[in-house]
Enzyme design. Structure first.
Site, PDB file in Angstrom:
ATOM      1  N   SER A  56     -16.935 -16.867  11.727  1.00 54.25           N
ATOM      2  CA  SER A  56     -15.868 -15.869  11.595  1.00 54.25           C
ATOM      3  C   SER A  56     -15.234 -16.009  10.220  1.00 54.25           C
ATOM      4  CB  SER A  56     -14.847 -16.089  12.696  1.00 54.25           C
ATOM      5  OG  SER A  56     -13.792 -15.206  12.509  1.00 54.25           O
ATOM      6  N   GLY A  57     -15.146 -14.902   9.529  1.00 56.00           N
ATOM      7  CA  GLY A  57     -14.523 -14.917   8.202  1.00 56.00           C
ATOM      8  C   GLY A  57     -15.508 -15.216   7.098  1.00 56.00           C
ATOM      9  N   THR A  61     -18.799  -8.550   8.047  1.00 52.15           N
ATOM     10  CA  THR A  61     -18.404  -7.137   8.073  1.00 52.15           C
ATOM     11  C   THR A  61     -18.452  -6.548   6.654  1.00 52.15           C
ATOM     12  OG1 THR A  61     -17.003  -7.639   9.935  1.00 52.15           O
ATOM     13  CG2 THR A  61     -16.582  -5.559   8.811  1.00 52.15           C
ATOM     14  N   ASN A 106      -9.657 -15.350  10.094  1.00 52.35           N
ATOM     15  CA  ASN A 106      -9.969 -14.148   9.296  1.00 52.35           C
ATOM     16  C   ASN A 106      -8.883 -13.095   9.532  1.00 52.35           C
ATOM     17  OD1 ASN A 106     -11.047 -11.915   8.111  1.00 52.35           O
ATOM     18  ND2 ASN A 106     -12.965 -11.901   9.262  1.00 52.35           N
ATOM     19  N   SER A 109     -10.623  -9.906  11.392  1.00 56.60           N
ATOM     20  CA  SER A 109     -11.727 -10.428  12.197  1.00 56.60           C
ATOM     21  C   SER A 109     -12.219  -9.375  13.194  1.00 56.60           C
ATOM     22  CB  SER A 109     -11.250 -11.666  12.936  1.00 56.60           C
ATOM     23  OG  SER A 109     -12.307 -12.181  13.695  1.00 56.60           O
ATOM     24  N   SER A 110     -13.537  -9.214  13.209  1.00 56.93           N
ATOM     25  CA  SER A 110     -14.096  -8.252  14.177  1.00 56.93           C
ATOM     26  C   SER A 110     -13.977  -8.881  15.564  1.00 56.93           C
ATOM     27  CB  SER A 110     -15.561  -7.997  13.878  1.00 56.93           C
ATOM     28  OG  SER A 110     -15.726  -7.757  12.509  1.00 56.93           O
ATOM     29  N   GLY A 336     -18.265 -13.455  14.450  1.00 56.21           N
ATOM     30  CA  GLY A 336     -18.935 -14.689  14.021  1.00 56.21           C
ATOM     31  C   GLY A 336     -18.581 -15.862  14.921  1.00 56.21           C
ATOM     32  N   GLU A 338     -17.001 -18.945  16.339  1.00 54.49           N
ATOM     33  CA  GLU A 338     -15.640 -19.395  16.057  1.00 54.49           C
ATOM     34  C   GLU A 338     -15.229 -20.562  16.948  1.00 54.49           C
ATOM     35  OE1 GLU A 338     -13.537 -15.716  16.208  1.00 54.49           O
ATOM     36  OE2 GLU A 338     -13.445 -15.651  18.383  1.00 54.49           O
TER      37      GLU A 338
HETATM   38  N1  ATP Z   1     -18.207 -10.092  -0.733  1.00 50.10           N
HETATM   39  C1  ATP Z   1     -16.923 -10.343  -0.641  1.00 50.10           C
HETATM   40  N2  ATP Z   1     -16.139 -10.253  -1.743  1.00 50.10           N
HETATM   41  C2  ATP Z   1     -14.844 -10.516  -1.652  1.00 50.10           C
HETATM   42  N3  ATP Z   1     -14.208 -10.873  -0.524  1.00 50.10           N
HETATM   43  C3  ATP Z   1     -14.951 -10.988   0.592  1.00 50.10           C
HETATM   44  C4  ATP Z   1     -16.329 -10.710   0.593  1.00 50.10           C
HETATM   45  N4  ATP Z   1     -16.784 -10.911   1.845  1.00 50.10           N
HETATM   46  C5  ATP Z   1     -15.706 -11.252   2.588  1.00 50.10           C
HETATM   47  N5  ATP Z   1     -14.612 -11.317   1.842  1.00 50.10           N
HETATM   48  C6  ATP Z   1     -13.259 -11.682   2.311  1.00 50.10           C
HETATM   49  O1  ATP Z   1     -13.378 -12.369   3.506  1.00 50.10           O
HETATM   50  C7  ATP Z   1     -12.670 -11.732   4.539  1.00 50.10           C
HETATM   51  C8  ATP Z   1     -13.425 -11.851   5.835  1.00 50.10           C
HETATM   52  O2  ATP Z   1     -14.612 -11.159   5.748  1.00 50.10           O
HETATM   53  P1  ATP Z   1     -15.255 -10.393   6.966  1.00 50.10           P
HETATM   54  O3  ATP Z   1     -14.220  -9.667   7.692  1.00 50.10           O
HETATM   55  O4  ATP Z   1     -16.402  -9.682   6.485  1.00 50.10           O
HETATM   56  O5  ATP Z   1     -15.673 -11.628   7.852  1.00 50.10           O
HETATM   57  P2  ATP Z   1     -16.581 -11.586   9.120  1.00 50.10           P
HETATM   58  O6  ATP Z   1     -17.716 -12.434   8.866  1.00 50.10           O
HETATM   59  O7  ATP Z   1     -16.835 -10.201   9.523  1.00 50.10           O
HETATM   60  O8  ATP Z   1     -15.631 -12.273  10.182  1.00 50.10           O
HETATM   61  P3  ATP Z   1     -15.498 -12.019  11.715  1.00 50.10           P
HETATM   62  O9  ATP Z   1     -16.619 -12.673  12.352  1.00 50.10           O
HETATM   63  O10 ATP Z   1     -14.219 -12.617  12.045  1.00 50.10           O
HETATM   64  O11 ATP Z   1     -15.502 -10.569  11.854  1.00 50.10           O
HETATM   65  C9  ATP Z   1     -12.529 -10.314   4.096  1.00 50.10           C
HETATM   66  O12 ATP Z   1     -11.374  -9.790   4.628  1.00 50.10           O
HETATM   67  C10 ATP Z   1     -12.438 -10.470   2.579  1.00 50.10           C
HETATM   68  O13 ATP Z   1     -11.125 -10.779   2.209  1.00 50.10           O
HETATM   69 MG    MG Z   2     -16.384  -9.032  11.006  1.00 56.69          MG
END
Ligand code: ATP
Ligand code: MG
Length: 1028
Positions: A56-57, A61, A106, A109-110, A336, A338
């Protein structure tokens, strides 16, 4: 690696840089992978899936959005395609608002799993998409762990909606008013809820939500908030049962108004629970805890169903419009892995899902690949790796998996609690290496204080996670009292009704709905099957630190992730193995154009063909191996080389095809032109000839007409000349003959010829005149004065004499027709004219009156028989006259008779003879010149009759009387002619004296008639009407 800051590596320039480049050519990038997947899909017609995994994070996404934006940038353009792209991209903000939340790991977070299939046509243009969602973490709606938030939409709505909207939704901008919103982290740094709300509304509009749909969705969100504020208080009943009452009904009322539900219905649903068995219905009251449970269950269900509805609605908008065959690119972005302080059912599910994804990764990259080398007979040293299938089995095994046992516990009759479920796990999973529990038979954890009694621990591929069993049974059951679903169904709100179809009393289903765990396992199973049918591409997201901060690289954390993700093993397999493999047939088919011997057809086994092909190419032998059914290529470089050669060959082939096609096209175009030219020329020639012909024809006509005219004129001239000649000859001959004749005859009448001719001519004229007269003679009437005109003046004499002679003759003829009587009448008339014409004014009126004579018809009338007999002579005239009295001038009627010998006056009535005067005694008769009828018979003096004096009489037939008297007197042999005096004054000898009778003109008083008056002894005045 999540950089936790915006790097300038996702720009349009980067898109162009990675576009159509080979995978290993440039440094690793999400765009490189997206390009590879997109090109494989477009060019090799292979369905693709992109699996994004990580904690997660870690950035899954974000990565999925980058993949989609890259594909959107490189695929085709056009109004329709752009609309589809835009809708696909804009579905993200909507789903994120409703399905993402801030967690400790996050900020975005999705809280649901998302798998999106993007559909493309054969050209690689997007047609639409289908989104599948997996188990939303709905417990978050009613309760959030410390430091976390509810779903974004709640905060977005309260911060971003206009005052008006909030008023309509009966909401307050104050977060603290709502029990369901955690306050400690309501505001997140770097997250502008108000701006995001506008983005979401805009995205909903682009995706195709109607205005009223958006409103309905917001109403439901508001209703969930309101629901959280409904509170209950205990109330004990006399029968000992505990009941609950709603504390403040205002929130309930507002919520009911929002959803169009009757307040009493919902109130009752919060107070009672009805259990329906096969035949009976039992209602039990709810205590306060149960009421709160019911409220929260309703809120969770309402929200999660709203979320599912949103996904369905988005799918409706973005689905492909054509039914044509399409290729699919799936992008999987799930929650993700967690590990929280307090992990519950949701984390268990989430981690199970990640476990499955890791499994599929291992299956396809490590196990499957190594097994393939062995199978194909390639020399291979086995590389060890950790296979997490055992953990998946611990969770999902149908008989003794944790999920199966949870289901069993939920369905079991009797008291079921989370503890009984843990007991069961403790018994059944005790031996499992990845399962740990304090009370399990495995005694080694008995003293493990990090493992509380109400928890169990699982060693996941990514680490150990401690799960608290509290709530597992309830969450798996996902129970919503039927009273509540029925109350929701009764709502006068189109969306709510759709969300609770089971509330329809007509469709009561007594079967238990499948448990949440069961549903999830099934849908994950389907997803895995789906992914296996596609060509997988992996994005492994790695978190650099736990602080969501940039520039911090926690080695241990990264190492841990790299290890559990099996990346080391993966690299090792990759290094030792081959980058590319392909069956001989498709390989030969793809690269046969690189060798003259295999192009265009290879007749023989495919493997030999590939061998010949490879031998022909300048590729070192260690770069490839021949398996049993496939060729293995070690380095991507070799593959790129092959691809590059193929591309060049294809270009050459394309050029060849183009050349032939262009040649054919030009030829056929030329032939068409030629054919057309002939047609055009033919038509033009025909037209030109026609024109020429018309011209010649008209010219000929003109020439002809001129020639004919000239000929005709010439002929006419000749004819005219001929005629003139003939006429001249005739004239000359006539003159000549005339001269000849005259010359010859001149000797016969020399001197009298002129007179004779004259006489003859005169004679002829006279003859003609008289003959003409015959037909133009005037009538025989003596009074006709007309006479035809004379033609020549020399006839003047004849013209004067002839009418006179003719008139005399005509009169004679006329007279000869008369009888004796008529003759006498005319003689009388003639005599009257001789006496009176131009002398007496009365005369003209008498001309036309025939002289009748016997007006009284004396011989026939018996009245006058006596008188008739008294007169022995024939009566010539009998009439009534007035005898004027000398005394007063008045008249007395007397019968006047005239015979050949005498005049008799008799009484008119009696017929007695009053006087008889023999004609010889009459001396004269006096009359006036006027138009009166007075006359005086003057007697000869000394005669016998004279004794009585003269008679003054008046008669209407004066002219006749006097004429007859005159005639009779003339014819009598013994008397002389009777004198007729015509004068306006004469004397009348009465018995003793003479009286003068004077006639004067003037209007008498009594009308037009004549009046006679005695003026004095000597004068009688007669007034006569004035003659005009
Ligand atoms: N390529 C990137 N460039 C800059 N910041 C990023 C990038 N990828 C992720 N982040 C930062 O990390 C944060 C978390 O990313 P994201 O929401 O994609 O996580 P996730 O893997 O989908 O988590 P979850 O499983 O909780 O949904 C985003 O809000 C952003 O601030
Ligand atoms: Mg996500």
């Amino acid at each position: 690696m999540n950089p936790y800051r915006v790097l300038p590596i996702f720009t349009p320039e980067k898109v162009e840089e990675y576009r159509n480049r080979n995978f290993y050519e440039l440094s690793p990038h999400i765009y490189a992978l997206a390009d590879e997947a997109y090109r494989s899909l477009r060019d090799q017609d292979k369905d693709q899936c992109i699996l994004i995994t990580g904690e997660s994070g870690a950035g899954k996404t974000e990565a999925s959005k980058l993949v989609m934006s890259y594909v959107a940038a490189v695929c085709g353009k056009g109004q329709e395609v752009n609309k589809v792209k835009e809708q696909l991209l804009q579905s993200n903000p909507v789903l994120e608002a409703f399905g993402n939340a801030k967690t400790v790991r996050n900020d975005n977070s999705s809280r649901f799993g998302k798998y999106m299939d993007i559909e493309f046509d054969f050209k690689g243009d997007p047609l639409g998409g289908v989104i599948s969602n997996y188990l939303l973490e709905k417990s978050r709606v009613v309760k959030q762990p410390r430091g976390e938030r509810n779903f974004h939409i709640f905060y977005q709505l309260l911060s971003g909606a206009s005052d008006d909207t909030l008023k309509k939704l009966k909401l307050d901008r104050d977060f603290s008013k709502y029990n369901y919103l955690s306050l400690d982290s309501a505001v997140v740094n770097g997250l502008d809820d108000a701006a995001n709300f506008r983005t979401v509304k805009n995205a909903m509009q682009i995706v195709g939500f109607m205005e009223d749909e958006v409103q309905s969705v917001l109403e439901l969100v508001a209703a969930v908030l309101k629901l959280g504020d409904i509170e209950f208080k205990p109330e004990s009943r006399c029968n000992g049962t505990d009941e609950s009452r709603i504390k403040d009904k205002n929130d309930l009322k507002e919520m009911c108004e929002l959803l169009g539900i009757e307040q009493s219905v919902l109130e009752r649903a919060f107070s009672y629970r009805t259990v329906e068995a096969r035949l009976e219905k039992v209602s039990t009251t709810l205590n306060v805890a149960q009421a709160y449970y019911a409220r929260d269950a309703l809120a969770k269900n309402l929200y999660s169903r709203l979320f599912s509805w949103l996904v369905t609605r988005i799918n409706e908008s973005i689905k492909a419009q054509t039914k044509a065959r399409h290729k699919v690119m799936g992008v999987l972005d799930i929650y993700g892995f967690e590990i929280f302080e307090d992990n519950s059912f949701e984390q268990f599910i989430i981690n199970y899902c990640n476990e499955k994804l890791q499994q599929i990764f291992i299956e396809l990259t490590l196990r499957e690949e190594q097994e393939e080398y062995v199978r194909e007979g390639i020399e291979w040293t086995n590389i060890e790796y950790f296979n997490n299938a055992i953990i998946c089995d611990l969770i999902e095994n149908h008989q003794n998996g944790i999920l199966a046992m949870l289901d069993e516990e939920c369905l079991r009759p009797g008291t079921v609690t989370d503890e009984t479920f843990l007991d069961k796990l403790n018994t059944i999973c005790a031996e499992h290496q990845h399962f740990e529990s304090r009370l399990s038979k495995n005694s080694k954890f008995l003293t493990d204080h990090s493992l509380p009694h109400n928890c169990f621990r699982i060693q996941h591929y990514a680490g150990k996670v401690l799960y608290r069993v509290e709530g597992f049974v309830d969450k798996n059951n996902d129970l919503l009292y039927r009273d509540l679903s029925q109350a929701m169904y009764k709502a006068n709100h189109s969306l709510i009704k759709q969300l609770f179809p089971e509330g329809n009393p007509a469709k009561v289903n007594l079967k238990r709905p499948p448990t949440a765990g069961f549903q999830f396992r099934a849908s994950v199973g389907t997803l895995m099957k789906n992914l296996q049918t596609k060509n997988p591409n992996y994005i492994r997201c790695i978190k650099p630190n736990d602080k969501k901060a940039s520039h911090i690289f926690t080695d241990s954390l990264v190492c841990h992730q790299v290890r559990y993700l099996g990346l080391m093993e993966n690299v090792r397999v990759r290094r030792a193995g081959y980058a590319f493999r392909q069956a001989y047939e498709p390989c030969l088919e793809r690269y046969k154009m690189l060798c003259k011997r295999t192009w265009p057809h290879w007749r023989g086994p495919a493997r030999e063909g590939v061998e010949v092909l490879m031998a022909d190419l300048p590729v070192p032998a260690e770069e490839f191996s021949f398996g049993r059914s496939k060729i293995f290529i070690r380095n991507p470089r070799t593959l790129f080389f092959l691809e590059e050669r193929r591309r060049q060959c294809l270009q050459d082939l394309a050029t060849l095809i183009q050349k032939i096609y262009r040649g054919w096209k030009c030829r056929s175009h030329f032939l068409l032109l030629k054919k057309s030219q002939i047609v055009v020329a033919a038509w033009y020639r025909r037209y030109a000839q026609e024109k020429k012909y018309q011209k010649i024809k008209s010219a000929t006509t003109v020439v002809q007409s001129y020639t004919r005219g000239w000929q005709a004129r010439k002929l006419l001239r000749e004819l005219k000349y001929q005629k003139r000649c003939e006429e001249a000859v005739t004239t000359i001959s006539a003159f000549w003959h005339g001269t000849q004749v005259r010359r010859e005859y001149r000797k016969f009448f020399r001197a009298n010829a002129g007179k004779k001719i004259y006489d003859f001519t005169i004679q002829r004229i006279m003859q003609k005149y008289f003959l003409g007269l015959k037909s133009t003679m005037p009538s025989m009437s003596p009074i006709d004065k007309s006479w035809p005109a004379r033609p020549y003046r020399f006839l003047d004499g004849v013209h004067r004499e002839l009418p006179r002679i003719f008139h005399l003759w005509r009169c004679k003829k006329y007279r000869s027709q008369f009888t004796e009587e008529k003759k006498a009448v005319y003689e009388e008339k003639l005599e009257a004219s001789e006496i009176f014409k131009d002398k007496k004014a009365l005369y003209p009126s008498s001309v036309s009156q025939p002289f009748k004579g016997d007006y009284l018809e004396i011989s026939k009338n018996p009245k006058y028989q006596k008188l008739n007999s008294a007169v022995d002579e024939k009566v010539l005239l009998a009439d009534v006259v007035n005898k004027i009295n000398r005394a007063n001038g008045k008249g007395t009627a007397r019968i006047f008779l005239l015979t050949k010998k005498s005049v008799v006056l008799a009484d008119q009535k009696t017929g007695q003879v009053k006087a008889s005067v023999p004609l010889p005694d009459l001396a004269s008769v006096s009359v006036s010149t006027q138009s009166d009828g007075f006359f005086a018979l003057r007697l000869k003096e000394g005669s016998a009759s004279a004794v009585k004096g003269d008679f003054l009489l008046s008669s209407e037939h004066l002219i006749e009387i006097i004429t007859k008297l005159h005639r009779t007197g003339a014819t009598a042999a013994d008397s002389e002619q009777l004198n007729v005096d015509i004068s306006d004054e004469f004397l009348v000898q009465f018995k003793h004296d003479k009286v003068c009778v004077k006639f004067i003109q003037g209007a008498p008083k009594n009308g037009n008639s004549v009046s006679c008056k005695r003026k004095n002894n000597r004068l009688l005045e007669v007034s006569v009407p004035t003659t005009a």
